[in-house]
Design a protein around this motif. Sequence first.
Motif, short mmCIF file in Angstrom:
data_model
loop_
_atom_site.label_atom_id
_atom_site.label_comp_id
_atom_site.label_asym_id
_atom_site.label_seq_id
_atom_site.Cartn_x
_atom_site.Cartn_y
_atom_site.Cartn_z
N GLY A 19 4.98 5.51 -2.78
CA GLY A 19 5.29 6.94 -2.53
C GLY A 19 4.45 7.81 -3.70
N ARG A 20 4.19 9.01 -3.04
CA ARG A 20 3.41 9.78 -3.87
C ARG A 20 4.42 11.33 -3.97
N ALA A 21 4.22 11.68 -5.14
CA ALA A 21 4.79 13.11 -5.52
C ALA A 21 3.93 14.35 -6.02
N GLY A 295 -5.30 6.56 8.31
CA GLY A 295 -4.94 5.76 7.32
C GLY A 295 -4.82 4.32 7.54
N THR A 296 -3.50 3.52 7.11
CA THR A 296 -3.19 2.40 7.60
C THR A 296 -3.15 2.56 9.16
N SER A 297 -2.58 3.36 9.80
CA SER A 297 -2.50 3.73 10.97
C SER A 297 -3.22 4.96 11.32
N VAL A 335 -5.54 0.92 12.00
CA VAL A 335 -6.82 1.39 11.79
C VAL A 335 -7.23 0.94 10.78
N GLY A 336 -6.80 1.59 9.35
CA GLY A 336 -7.27 1.19 8.06
C GLY A 336 -6.95 -0.52 7.83
N ASP A 337 -5.60 -0.64 8.59
CA ASP A 337 -5.18 -1.97 8.56
C ASP A 337 -5.93 -2.90 9.06
N ILE A 338 -6.80 -2.65 10.28
CA ILE A 338 -7.67 -3.54 10.83
C ILE A 338 -8.84 -3.62 9.66
N PHE A 339 -9.50 -2.76 9.26
CA PHE A 339 -10.39 -2.70 8.27
C PHE A 339 -10.15 -3.61 7.00
N ASN A 340 -8.59 -3.27 6.60
CA ASN A 340 -8.17 -4.05 5.16
C ASN A 340 -8.00 -5.62 5.89
N TRP A 341 -7.68 -6.00 6.89
CA TRP A 341 -7.64 -7.48 7.20
C TRP A 341 -9.28 -7.88 7.28
N ILE A 362 -15.45 -3.07 -1.33
CA ILE A 362 -16.04 -3.84 -0.24
C ILE A 362 -16.23 -3.00 0.94
N HIS A 363 -15.32 -2.03 1.14
CA HIS A 363 -15.42 -1.20 2.27
C HIS A 363 -16.88 -0.23 2.16
N GLU A 364 -17.18 0.25 1.09
CA GLU A 364 -17.92 1.11 0.85
C GLU A 364 -19.29 0.13 1.01
N GLY A 447 -6.08 12.21 5.84
CA GLY A 447 -5.75 10.79 5.52
C GLY A 447 -6.99 10.08 4.83
N GLY A 448 -6.34 8.79 4.15
CA GLY A 448 -7.35 8.32 3.38
C GLY A 448 -8.62 7.82 3.89
N LEU A 449 -9.01 7.77 5.15
CA LEU A 449 -10.21 7.48 5.72
C LEU A 449 -11.38 8.33 5.60
N LEU A 450 -10.74 9.60 5.22
CA LEU A 450 -11.83 10.57 5.24
C LEU A 450 -12.90 10.24 4.10
N LYS A 451 -12.53 9.49 3.20
CA LYS A 451 -13.48 9.15 2.11
C LYS A 451 -14.62 8.30 2.85
N ASN A 452 -14.59 7.74 3.94
CA ASN A 452 -15.65 7.16 4.45
C ASN A 452 -16.65 8.00 5.43
N PRO A 453 -17.68 8.43 4.90
CA PRO A 453 -18.56 9.29 5.72
C PRO A 453 -19.26 8.55 6.99
N1 LIG Z 1 -13.79 3.15 2.42
C1 LIG Z 1 -12.97 2.83 3.20
N2 LIG Z 1 -13.35 2.53 4.69
C2 LIG Z 1 -12.59 2.31 5.60
N3 LIG Z 1 -11.22 2.00 5.30
C3 LIG Z 1 -10.82 2.11 4.17
C4 LIG Z 1 -11.64 2.64 2.98
N4 LIG Z 1 -10.84 2.37 1.80
C5 LIG Z 1 -9.63 2.10 2.14
N5 LIG Z 1 -9.72 1.93 3.65
C6 LIG Z 1 -8.44 1.52 4.26
O1 LIG Z 1 -7.60 2.69 4.23
C7 LIG Z 1 -6.10 2.23 4.60
C8 LIG Z 1 -5.04 3.12 3.48
O2 LIG Z 1 -5.36 4.68 3.89
P1 LIG Z 1 -4.38 5.82 3.16
O3 LIG Z 1 -4.52 6.85 3.92
O4 LIG Z 1 -4.83 5.60 1.72
O5 LIG Z 1 -2.94 4.98 3.41
P2 LIG Z 1 -1.57 5.07 4.14
O6 LIG Z 1 -2.02 5.45 5.53
O7 LIG Z 1 -0.56 4.01 4.17
O8 LIG Z 1 -1.16 6.38 3.60
C9 LIG Z 1 -6.25 0.81 4.25
O9 LIG Z 1 -5.83 0.24 5.41
C10 LIG Z 1 -7.59 0.48 3.86
O10 LIG Z 1 -7.86 -0.77 4.41
#
Ligand SMILES: Nc1ncnc2c1ncn2[C@@H]1O[C@H](COP(=O)(O)OP(=O)(O)O)[C@@H](O)[C@H]1O
Length: 557
Positions: A19-21, A295-297, A335-341, A362-364, A447-453
């Motif tokens: 959880g994030r505040a 992100g995860t999804s 989505v991110g869950d698949i890359f994580n797997w 490792i993603h980068e 979401g978190g996947l924005l960090k991957n250009p």
């Molecule tokens: N550089 C990256 N490229 C692609 N996927 C990434 C990268 N870094 C983290 N992830 C994936 O991003 C997901 C987390 O996204 P995030 O938005 O932080 O979480 P949540 O959706 O749970 O809020 C994880 O499933 C992880 O595998």
Amino acid sequence: MIEARPRLVVGVDFGTLSGRAVVVRVEDGAELGSATHDYEYGVLESHLPDGTRLGPDWALQVPADYISVLRHAVPAALDAAGADPRQVVGIGTDFTACTMVPTTADGTPLNEVPAHAGDPHAYVKLWKHHAAQPQADRINALAAKRGESWLPRYGGLISSEWEFAKALQVLEESPAVYTAMEHWVEAADWIVWQLCGTYLRNACSAGYKGILQDGTYPTRDFLAELNPGFADFVADKIDRPVGSLGAPAGRLTRQAAEWTGLPAGIVVAVGNVDAHVTAPAAQSTAPGQMLAIMGTSTCHIMNGQILREVPGMCGVVEGGVTPGLWGYEAGQSGVGDIFNWFVSTQVPPAYVAEADQRGISIHEHLSDKAAAQAVGAHGLIALDWHSGNRSVLVDHELSGLVLGLTLATSPEDVYRALIEATAFGTRTIVEAFVDSGIPVDEFVVAGGLLKNPLLMQIYADVLGMPLSTIRSTQGPALGAAIHAAVAVGAYDDIHSASAAMGGVDRAVYQPVEDNVRAYDALYAEYRALHDHFGRGANDVMRRLRSIRRQALQGAAR
Ligand SMILES: Nc1ncnc2c1ncn2[C@@H]1O[C@H](COP(=O)(O)OP(=O)(O)O)[C@@H](O)[C@H]1O
Ligand SMILES: O=C(CO)[C@H](O)[C@H](O)COP(=O)(O)O
């Protein structure tokens, strides 16, 4: 003296693992400080804390983890912001969904009741609990047979992730828990209940996940035909007053003030879902703007002035994203869950060592290696169904696929093909909206996947559209704070709060013409596989799941 200082609101985002505040200035949305707290129990997928084993496709959580976020992340965010708690006038929250807590009459989670503590059904069923697909199949078949008027509002199919399928699974597998469960509560509403002592349903979860349409739920008659014991499910377990998004739900109790360090009596906003709450944070509440929270999804959220039935969408709900508009939702469960797997199970140690040596993830590392490739050079097509398909097929018995593997295929080839598969999945959803008369004029990403250009560029090329990007790295938490600002009356509505407090950068990624053409050809191949395996021509994925279940049951005996 306090009056001279800026008014603040707190937004708390309850995610899958943490959880994030965030502490936010009401006037302009400036994020002054934030903190994250990881859940102690995280996601329970193989066994309960006491060792009780779980079946395949289960995903549970422990509600005490959510309270820990209030106790740790909120005070830490206040510290990080250097804020005097007395400046805080309101708190807003958002949650993953559909994440369900079975409770007693006073909201105590059943896993905390000793008589039920060893029963997996007493725990929170997390959004990605996919073990209720048989129940979802029956709900869909019966609703189609009876011509239930609500079914088209869900694209013709109810997901196994939503409230009814999960509850029917509880009834059929653990009648004792079902009987003891006085309320079947969205976690989004449970946390608000803990904060202010009032149990209201929020309009977002109730509409998308609770099948509340035009003020009514599925009828008693329908539920009785599903299972006679389910006839009174609505009246007995889920029916409650519904609060609009951005409205106050109540005031912070003394107990919650002790947990958070915030003043008792401040406004607590009606709960909300992590995806939908992000729209104002990304200034994406106007019709035609599709927001993908990746992100995860991935969830796809969009407002519209008109009601249309989009095949395979998660739902269309009046006021489901912003009061006064039709809110649409679609999504991809993995989505991110698949890359994580992939990075956790399919990458050779040499790659991990190289990434470590370069001081990057490792993603980068895989993304850097894959970035140099011409589109299609890996010779692969993948299906992105490792966590099932939420839209447009709505089937969690489907599974992942990578086609075209040879002895020359490298890990970065597969990683890139998986990214592309998720982009093709998104294009399938966008096309379903456009074909149904809901134009998508702008595609905005949060979401978190924005960090991957590389991933962002692939999406722009596959969609053939520019991508706009949210400014905040804490989209859901900022969105929750924006709803708190509306709830305290600082803004007239969510649109004006979004204009002042949200932020987006327009058309940051532009499609590259040659890549767009090359991806058109690959997308046609994806759609051929998608329809072959996903629309009944070949049910091998369903058969494999069933064989797996039988084998696991045999091994457990
Ligand atoms: N550089 C990256 N490229 C692609 N996927 C990434 C990268 N870094 C983290 N992830 C994936 O991003 C997901 C987390 O996204 P995030 O938005 O932080 O979480 P949540 O959706 O749970 O809020 C994880 O499933 C992880 O595998
Ligand atoms: O279905 C949802 C919203 O309707 C879930 O909350 C979502 O899919 C989980 O989100 P995240 O990927 O951010 O953990």
